[in-house]
Each structure stands twice: as C-alpha cells, then as structure tokens.
Design an enzyme around this catalytic site. Structure first.
Site, short mmCIF file in Angstrom:
data_model
loop_
_atom_site.label_atom_id
_atom_site.label_comp_id
_atom_site.label_asym_id
_atom_site.label_seq_id
_atom_site.Cartn_x
_atom_site.Cartn_y
_atom_site.Cartn_z
N ASP A 335 27.46 54.63 86.47
CA ASP A 335 27.59 56.02 86.07
C ASP A 335 27.01 56.89 87.18
OD1 ASP A 335 28.11 58.13 84.22
OD2 ASP A 335 25.97 58.24 83.82
N ASP A 630 23.22 55.50 81.53
CA ASP A 630 22.07 56.02 80.78
C ASP A 630 22.45 56.74 79.50
OD1 ASP A 630 23.27 58.22 81.85
OD2 ASP A 630 21.47 59.11 82.71
N ASP A 634 27.91 55.34 77.69
CA ASP A 634 27.91 54.10 78.46
C ASP A 634 27.73 52.85 77.59
OD1 ASP A 634 28.07 55.43 80.95
OD2 ASP A 634 25.94 55.85 80.88
N ASP A 728 9.44 14.64 85.23
CA ASP A 728 10.38 15.45 86.01
C ASP A 728 10.31 16.94 85.69
OD1 ASP A 728 11.26 13.22 87.23
OD2 ASP A 728 13.21 13.13 86.25
#
Length: 895
Positions: A335, A630, A634, A728
């Site tokens: 944006d 923001d 969006d 391991d």
C-alpha cells in the site's frame, strides 16, 4: 435493497422515496422496529468458530504426524508384547501433542479480525425519528434512518448524503487516500465510480474531520463496504505455506518408503528363518529409523526462535509458518499511504515572484524573500488547523492540508498562535467545496484590515486583479496568469497538491461579510505544492528487493498520477512498466490479469476486491506474495497473501488481526529485513533437515544391511528413538541460529515449488547416510570381533554401533553448515551449536558409562581400545567430506 452504485446515481429525494423515508422527519419508531426485524442489527455476523477440541484435532492432519501416531501405536503394542513397556510410544506421542498445542494457538485470526472491525464502529449516533433528533445505539440503525453528523463523529453505517456543509471525511483506512474526501449531495451521472470517488456517499467506520452533514442510511451491518470486507476475510481460506506443503510431501514419501522397506525386510527375514515376531520388531525399528521423529518439533521450535529474532528487528510474527515463507517471497505488494509514504502531507514547493523553488533548497539558505514571507502569512492565517506546544514540541490538529501549512510555517519560525495573537481574526468565510476558497479577515493595525484567501488556483485567480512581486503590488497581466497556470500544471504533473494564496488590504469591514464583498480585487501572492512524501529509507529497501529477485508493486486507493510519481521516485516503477487503475482491473478477466500482472508495477484507485484479485493473479503464476498495508481496505488481501504484513503504529486493528506479521516501526524496509531473516531461517531449516535425514538414512543402512546379510540386529528401537529425539534434536535446533550467508540477499528467491527432496539434495543426503551407516557397521563388526566373551559380544557390538552412529552425526553437523566452505570456517561463530554438541555428547556418554542404564539400552561396557575405535570412526566424516569439498572447489575453479 438497491446496490450502492444505484444510490450514488440518484438524487437524495429519489433515494428517500426508494427507502420509504422522510428527509425531514425520518422514520417512525414503529417502522424502525419493523425494519430492524427485517434487516437485523447494524453489526457484523461472526463466523461460527471451531471448538477448542476441533482446532486440536486439526493439528493431526499432517501426513508425517499421522505416520508418527501409527509408529507410536505399533511401538506401544510391540513394547507390550515384548514386556518392555510403553516408553518409546510415550516419547513419540509427547512430541506430537506438544506440536498440536502450539498449532492451536495460531487458529483464531479471522475471529479477532471481526472483533477489531466491531471496535471501530461508533457505539452511538444521532438520528431523526418521528421528526425529533435522538441518540440511539449504532447497532439499532436501519436502512432509511436519517443520521446527523458533526466534526469528530464516526460514521455508523453507509450513507447517502442529503446535507453536506463544508463536509470532509477521512477515508484513508478504507480507500487508501491520504487526503480527506470532500462530500456533496449532488447525484453522480456516470456508473461504475470507484469507491474513493463516490463523494455523495459516507462509509461506515470512517470519520468526519470537518463540517457537518446528514445522510440516509443505505446499508447496515454486513451490507456496508466495511461489512463486505468482513465477509471477504471470513471467506478467505487459510493458505498452506511452502514449507508446510513440502514437509507434508516429505512425510508422505518417508511414510511410503518406510512401509516398503518394512515389508521388504520382514519378507527377507522370514525367508532367512527368523521368527515373524522378531522380524516385526526389526521392521518397527526400521520404521523408527526412516521417520525423523524430531523433525516436526525441530521445525516448530526453529520457527519460534526465528520469531524471537524477528521481534528484535521490529517484526512481530503472528503465525509460525510465515517465518519461513518470508524466504520464498517473490513479490511484495505494498500500500502507498502510510507504508511507502509518511501519511503526512508536507509542503515541498513554493511559487512566488514567477518561479517555483524546492523547500529543501530554501531551508539550506535559511533566508526568505518578502514574497515568500507573505505567502507563509497568508497560508497560516487563512487556516483553521490548531497548533499546540508542549515541552518545546509542536503538534497540529485539523485538516491534513492545513496542518501541513502550519508545519511549513514552523520550519521558518512562523508560529500560528503568535500571528493570530498579533493579527486577531475578525471575520471569515469558511471553505466551500463549490467555490473551493476560504477567506479570513485580520486586524492589521489601527487603520487597516488584512484579507487572506487560500484555495484552488483557477478559482483564486478569478478573484485577483493584482500580483505581489518583490514586496510590491502591481497589476496582474494575462502573461502573469499564463505563467502561473503553466507552473501550476508542472506542479500537478509531479503529483503535488497545489494551493494558491492571495491577500488584500481594506480600511473597514463590509457591512455584509460575503464572497462578493471580500473575495474581489485580491492580490495574488503565490502557490505551494505539497505531497505525502516517501519514507526516506524505502528507496534503498526497494533496491535491495530488486537485487534479491523480488518484484515490488504499489497498490493504492490514491490517484494514478500521484501513485506513478511516488513509484518512480522510489524505483518501484521503471521504463516499460505499466500503471493501471482499479477500473482497468475490473474490466480485465482473470486470465488477462494473470498474463499481464508481471508487467504492472502500480495499481491506483483500487478497491478491496481488486487487491484480492491482484494477489490471486500473482499466486496463480506461482509467485509467493507478501502484502503490506495499514487500512481496513487491506485486510482481505493481507489474509489471502502468503505473507500479510500490517503496520503496527498507524495500522488499524483489522489489518493487524488479518496479517501474519506486524511491523512495529511502520517501516517498509523492515519487511525487506524480514525477508532476509526468512531466507536465513529457511537455509537453517534445510540444514536441520539435511542433518536429520542423513542421520536417519545412516540408521536405515545399518538395519537394512544387517537384515540382508542375516546378521544380528545392530540397533534396537530405543537406540533409534534416543538418537532421533535426544541426541540429534539439540544440534538441529542450534543450526537455527547459524549466521546468514554473505550472499543471502544477492540470490534469487527460494523456489517454493521445488521439493525438499530434490534430486541433488536426495543424492547428497543418501551419500552422507551411506557414509554414516558404513562407519557404524564397521564399529558393529569391530565390537563383535574384539570381544572375547561371546555371550557379551552382541551387547558390546551394539554399544559401539550405537556410540559411533550418535557421535558421527555430531561431527557431521559441522559438514552440513556449508556445501562449499570448510567445516572449520566460522567454526566458533555459533556457540549454541558447540554447546548443543557438548550436551548431546554428554548425554550419550552417560548412557554408555552409567551401569544401570546398560540393561535399559541392552548395551555393555567398552574397553579402552574399543573407545579408541569409536573416536576414530566418529570423527571420520569431517576429513571425508573435507576431501570431497576440496575436490568440488577445484573442479569449479577455472584453470
């Protein structure tokens, strides 16, 4: 109910008739209650959430997890049959359950998104019902209600304006446009108008920043524009990350491979005359060897460590798998407002005395001409923004354009409060969206009043007859106007918002303060050009993106010319790149958009639906998409994208809840740093996978060879589980903090489609596993042939095989850190790895040396000479691989 596109095409009276309401009296209480029963409350519908138990069960859908559960069940059954208990099974199940608990904590993003949307809604509002203005809860609004709004109010539903007095609405969180939208009551003649241009509509959850108005409610709840976004968030499926997909595929391969090997070994053993129960136990051992039990736990914990590291780099990760997805990112859709730019209008150009000058250049000289001083006075006094000071820091409130002018004045020492104290405002004509001007009158001295006017250039020039030049006033000529208009055009072409200023001096205030008495025979002073400027650090971040093979894309609700100017200044748009609008996106089919998406760098005037289509178009081409933003607008695209990155400071709660990552410093460059960290984490996860799988292949080689050669079983299930889950796991975890390679942001993005077990990677793991297996088998045979007591020989051989298998893997971990550089390069730059190896080796020594553990592990004490063999065989992987790397480097070096 009609769609909103019809409402903005109709007059207010027509909309009122359509919704059967009165413009003056509103609805009756009785009718409002009836409509409430029909349309429901003005709130968002919540998606039915899964129960905690359902979320827990979903964590077991991974094929590798299913294989582990089957292995645990089989191990438990065989342990019970053999009288050895359920230790092995419980260890496996513990790992599986821990993974499930971690996964459950990541499941409720969409639910929190809706909660955040609800928080944004105004809790109460003023409506006209039965001819009276009353305050009601916003959730009780219905279509047809008449809502009354003033400056500072939050709009509670989507409205069609029927009264708009100097009305400005801040819609940045919905449209992405940084400037407030000026509202009108006039019907729009044409169809398919972008959301940001529907200037006779008001939208739920936006805010009144100037003026007042009345509107007819046209949509409530889920039918509002914000409600549609809520529905899109609900409808967006959760995306599987590249690593999740690859681990699922790996799990299937390992599971099928383990089944084939088990059946083969079982058949061979039975043919050799071994009892079916013994062969079944061996087959279980092979299954345990084939499946890296620690891998799900290791990958989860490695990602968790990555989350902590990213937090230190101002990126809060909300979903664990998104950490590794960052490393695969090929496109960053950003944006503009508040992400690439500062979300603060700023004056950058001043036009006086026939020429435009950059503000930065003027600031360098720190001197102003008389013309420039007069321009600043006019801009500050014909201004309704407020200036406050606390502890030497100035803050401004009001319309963003006007606050920009106040900030501009502060830069040159012009304080609005001081100027207004010296030149008291005595009259004003407020800004009007039709005439596009604002005028104030101030007491200049005992004899004169000063008139200051600001607004649109064409409207202002029409009121001017004189011009301010070199501190003097002269007649305004047509040549002057042509020069001014040409300069205005140049400023506008650079995406600057232009405001013009004029002044006048009068002796007395007119009896009637009107436009025709004050806004005439004005003196043209100059113009200012302002813009929401790019963040200074973004250009370098964009360059870094391109070097890393990542395409940056701007997606904004702002105008095309502004978006293109910003994109070019940041390096997002190059020659040959395309810039299109949301209308263009709407007119393209999905196939057309998919074919053209790689050539488009800027999308302007887009709606939330357009953003989602753009993300989908990239994804359909196999791209891994990161989306930064923001605003409310969006949120759907943030959730759909492979990586959604929301701004932490100016970002709305909706965007944060829909995102995978929150950037706490609102800095675009932080997403690029996060990509770098993601690549490092991905590299290190691949190191851990290589380390664990090569170790498992070594275990398979040991067991497979022993069965095919009709030897006694060198390793038991408890040996395999101890090595896979205990010995391991610590080194594999420590690989997660290995420093990044020097070229990590110079190479192409990680191919998200490339399987973990590619041909080259599988060959490498296979060869490493053969090396580990052969060294372990050598130890087994040495143990058998160096033990005089034949009754004890098998336990000694198993102890040597167990020890060499564990210690060769601990030495081999240095080899997997780099496929080209020596294991001794940067030997001490991962102290956690050295510590993990020390702890793992210490645990092995405890098992090998503590007598009461020998019976549990079915091993025996080793002699000094046998320990020498163990040490020699255990460190052998390092010189063997060093020789191979040396040969490879020599072969790749040009002669």
């Amino acid at each position: 109910m009609l769609q909103q596109k019809h409402y903005y095409n109709q007059t207010g009276e027509a909309v009122a008739d359509e919704l059967r309401t009165s413009l003056s009296k509103g609805l009756t209480d009785t009718e409002a209650k009836a409509r409430l029963a029909t349309f429901g409350y003005n709130e968002f519908q919540k998606k039915k959430s899964k129960s905690l138990f359902a979320k827990f069960l979903m964590q077991f859908e991974s094929f590798m997890i299913i294989i582990l559960i089957v292995a645990a069940v089989v191990s438990g059954i065989t342990g019970y049959i053999q009288g050895e208990g359920f230790t092995d099974a419980l260890i496996i199940l513990l790992i599986v359950v821990v993974n499930a608990i971690i996964g459950v904590m990541q499941e409720d993003r969409a639910e929190r998104s809706l909660e955040a949307l609800e928080k944004m809604a105004a809790p109460q509002c003023k409506v006209i019902r039965d001819g009276n203005v009353k305050t009601i809860e916003s959730r009780e609004l219905v279509p047809g209600d008449i809502v009354v709004l003033d400056t500072g109010d939050s709009i509670p539903a989507d409205l069609r304006w029927i009264e708009a007095v100097n009305l400005k609405i801040q819609e940045a969180t919905l449209t992405g446009e940084s400037l407030p939208s000026e509202k009108t009551t006039t019907a729009i003649a044409y169809a398919d108008v972008p959301l940001g241009d529907r200037n006779n509509l008001g939208f739920s959850s936006t805010n009144v920043v100037y003026g007042r108005g009345k509107g007819i409610v046209i949509s409530t709840g889920m039918n509002t524009e914000v409600g549609k976004i809520a529905a899109m968030i609900q409808a967006t499926p959760d995306q599987q990350t590249p690593l999740q997909h690859k681990l699922d595929v790996l799990g299937k391969y390992l599971g099928i491979g383990a089944l084939i090997i088990c059946v083969l070994i079982f058949a061979v053993g039975v043919l050799h005359g071994v009892s079916w129960l013994s062969m079944f136990m061996i087959a279980v051992s092979l299954a345990a060897a084939a499946i890296p039990e620690g891998l799900p736990a290791v990958s989860t914990i490695v990602l968790s460590i990555g989350v902590q590291r990213l937090a230190k780099r101002n990126a809060i990760v909300r979903t664990l798998p998104s950490v590794e997805t960052l490393g695969s990112t090929t496109v960053i859709c950003s944006d503009k407002t508040g992400t690439l730019t500062q979300n603060k209008m700023t004056v950058v150009k001043m036009f006086t005395n026939g020429k435009a000058e950059d503000l930065d250049e003027i600031l360098k000289t720190a001197t102003l001409s008389d013309d420039q001083k007069q321009l600043i006075r006019a801009a500050i006094l014909a201004n309704d923004a407020k200036l406050s000071e606390e502890n030497g820091l100035y803050t401004t409130t009001g319309d963003p354009t006007e606050t920009a002018l106040i900030d501009w004045g502060i830069q040159f020492g012009f304080n609005k409060n001081e100027l207004e104290s010296e030149h008291r405002r005595v009259a004003e004509i407020p800004f009007d969206s039709e005439r596009k001007l604002m005028t104030t009158v101030h007491q200049l001295d005992d004899n004169y009043l000063a008139v200051y006017t600001k607004g649109g250039l064409d409207e202002l020039l029409a009121c001017c007859t004189k011009i301010w030049e070199n501190g003097q006033v002269r007649a305004l000529t047509e040549e002057d106007k042509q020069l001014i208009r040409e300069s205005n055009k140049q400023l506008a072409e650079n995406a600057l918002r232009v405001l013009a200023m004029a002044c006048n001096r009068i002796e007395t205030l007119p009896a009637s303060v009107e436009t025709w008495t004050l806004e005439k025979e004005l003196v043209f002073v100059g113009m200012v050009g302002m813009i929401d400027p790019p963040r200074p650090e973004v250009r370098m971040a964009v360059l870094k993106c391109r070097e890393a093979g990542i395409k940056p894309v701007m997606i904004t609700g702002d105008h095309l010319i502004t978006a293109v100017a910003i994109a070019k200044s940041l390096g997002i748009m190059h020659d040959g790149d395309l810039a299109i609008t949301g209308t263009d996106v709407e007119n393209k089919t999905d196939d057309e958009l998919r074919e053209q998406v790689h050539h488009i760098s800027v999308y302007a005037r887009v709606s939330p639906e357009h953003k989602v289509r753009i993300v989908k178009a990239f994804q359909s081409n196999g791209e891994v998409v990161a989306m930064t933003g923001d605003g409310v607008n969006d949120a759907p695209a943030l959730k759909l994208a492979d990586i959604g990155a929301a701004m932490g400071i100016v970002g709305t709660d909706v965007s944060k809840e829909a995102a995978d990552i929150v950037l706490t410093d609102d800095n675009f460059s932080t997403i690029v740093s996060s990509v770098e960290e993601g690549r490092r984490i991905y590299d290190n996860i691949m190191k851990a996978i290589e380390f664990l799988l090569s170790s498992n292949v070594g275990e398979i080689i040991v067991l497979f060879t022993a069965v095919m050669a009709n030897w006694a079983t060198p390793l038991l299930p408890i040996h395999i589980l101890w090595i896979n889950l205990v010995t391991d796991s610590l080194p594999a975890l420590a690989l997660s903090v290995d420093p990044a390679a020097s070229d990590v942001m110079k190479r192409k993005p990680i191919n998200s489609k490339k399987p973990i077990l590619s041909k080259s990677f599988s060959t490498l793991i296979g060869l490493q596993g053969i090396m580990i297996g052969l060294l372990s088998l050598t130890a087994f045979q040495i143990g058998l042939h160096t033990t005089p007591d034949s009754a004890n020989a098998l336990d000694v051989a198993r102890a040597m095989c167990f020890a060499v298998l564990a210690f060769t893997q601990l030495s081999h971990v240095f080899n997997v850190r780099s496929h080209s550089h020596s294991a001794f390069r940067g030997f001490f730059n991962n102290k956690m790895l050295l510590g993990a190896i020390a702890v793992s080796a210490g645990l092995m020594l405890i098992v090998l040396e503590v007598p009461f553990l020998h019976d549990l592990f079915h091993i025996a004490h080793l002699t000094m000479m046998q320990w020498v063999w163990v040490v020699v065989l255990s460190i052998a992987p390092i010189p063997i691989v060093e020789i191979v790397k040396g040969v490879a480097r020599s072969a790749s070096t040009p002669s």
